[in-house]
Design an enzyme around this catalytic site. Sequence first.
Site, PDB file in Angstrom:
ATOM      1  N   SER A  86      -0.336   7.385   6.451  1.00 42.06           N
ATOM      2  CA  SER A  86      -1.457   8.143   6.998  1.00 42.06           C
ATOM      3  C   SER A  86      -1.931   7.571   8.335  1.00 42.06           C
ATOM      4  O   SER A  86      -1.123   7.389   9.238  1.00 42.06           O
ATOM      5  CB  SER A  86      -2.572   8.163   5.953  1.00 42.06           C
TER       6      SER A  86
ATOM      7  N   LYS B  48       0.451   6.396  11.561  1.00 41.64           N
ATOM      8  CA  LYS B  48       0.315   6.578  13.016  1.00 41.64           C
ATOM      9  C   LYS B  48       0.465   5.194  13.655  1.00 41.64           C
ATOM     10  O   LYS B  48       1.113   4.999  14.679  1.00 41.64           O
ATOM     11  CB  LYS B  48      -1.066   7.154  13.373  1.00 41.64           C
TER      12      LYS B  48
ATOM     13  N   TRP C  54      -2.099  19.286   5.576  1.00 38.15           N
ATOM     14  CA  TRP C  54      -2.982  18.758   6.625  1.00 38.15           C
ATOM     15  C   TRP C  54      -2.179  17.942   7.655  1.00 38.15           C
ATOM     16  O   TRP C  54      -2.485  17.916   8.839  1.00 38.15           O
ATOM     17  CB  TRP C  54      -4.051  17.904   5.937  1.00 38.15           C
TER      18      TRP C  54
ATOM     19  N   HIS D  98      -0.620  13.767  -0.469  1.00 34.58           N
ATOM     20  CA  HIS D  98      -0.833  12.696   0.496  1.00 34.58           C
ATOM     21  C   HIS D  98      -0.952  11.354  -0.231  1.00 34.58           C
ATOM     22  O   HIS D  98      -2.015  11.032  -0.767  1.00 34.58           O
ATOM     23  CB  HIS D  98      -2.130  13.032   1.244  1.00 34.58           C
TER      24      HIS D  98
END
Length: 430
Positions: A269, A273, A360, A410
């Site tokens: 998540s 990044k 998302w 997720h």
Amino acid sequence: MRIKRFFPIAILLLMAHSSLSLAAEKFEPNYDESKVPEYTLPDPLVLSNGEKVTDAKTWKEVRRPEILNLFAEEVYGKTPEAPDLLRYQVIETSDEALDGKAIRKQVRIFFTQDKAEPKMDLLVYLPKESENPVPLMIGLNFYGNHTIHSDPAIILSDSWMRKNEDKGIVDNRATEDSRGASADRWAVDMILDRGYGLATAYYGDIDPDFDDGFQNGIQPLFYKEGQNKPAPDEWGSIGAWAYGLSRAMDYFEQDEDINENQVAVMGHSRLGKTSLWAGARDERFAIVISNDSGCGGAALSRRRFGETVARINNVFPHWFCDNFNKYNDNESALPVDQHMLIALIAPRPAYVASAVDDRWADPKGEFLSVVHAEPVYQLLGEPGFGATEIPEVDHPIMDTLGYHIRTGGHNVTDFDWKAYLDFADKHFGR
Ligand code: GCU
């Protein structure tokens, strides 16, 4: 007179503020593929002067630095140079950890030569049965090292934590209830059984994850005289977290039990990044893995599917550099897109993972980043991975680039870890 002038400004400010939070509240993500706007991606193999890159030398010496600089100036912010010397202290070790199966080391890393704070506590498990030095997986964690396993010897973090009752956080601090609270996301046994070490550190040790105008965390250590926040092209929190990963790498270079040439950096998540940005900047990471990293990670910004640049900058204003705000609802003006972040990792292996229900994070956009990074791998003599269509669910594809979309949401699961270990085995010749 004064009051008259003051009021309209105050009201204007108030209106601007409430429309901002209203925009954040009212954000409706697009999940309809037919509504993805048409877009043209910047070509990683065309220089900013318009010339084509047709050889590895031009990629390495001109285009790669150009793209790296664009991500630094416009997206994540510039990062300070590495320190000449890493200051660290081994706080605890055991040769009999996890029922005798592992070696445990807890190492405190400092960010300057003189100051004691902020400090980052690194937890390292190494498989005891393997021949040293061992390959290793490193990933930052969300709620402290003590959450990744119930091992009572893991130092309970005393750092500030985000609110989370399920993780045993009380008044923004960890409690004994936090121990092992994220163990289902960390396949410690599987990793050790496969002959890999695992290292982790709490991301909030590097920069607490809230917007305080960069008064805490490591940024203030690097302010010039009179500076009290990063310039618009200087690092936000993701830049700081990535910098912390590089300091962990500095430590691995000094630890004889770890093979510093076989370190894979993995993150989930917001920390996915981070692992991508860390791996793009720091070529010592031999493999780079992004788990459900989404917007500002592996997903193409121009698709505007799920989370968008404007939304992420509004809700998490401290993650990226201030310049990134220029691209709120204005993605086509970006001089880069996220496929170029993957391209920066070339020719090193990179793996991107998505989950079906994690819309998302835009699974298709994450997949397409890999597809559009492939020409750079090919230029450097690597096969990339050959796929043009998103693979079947739960069927990883791996060449120099890897990708899977798994069942579920997720999260980080054993399925994900198994794929990362298979991918690492393939590239580390194991
Ligand atoms: C939010 C945010 C995502 C991020 C995620 C996480 O959902 O919008 O960009 O990846 O938090 O880090 O858990």
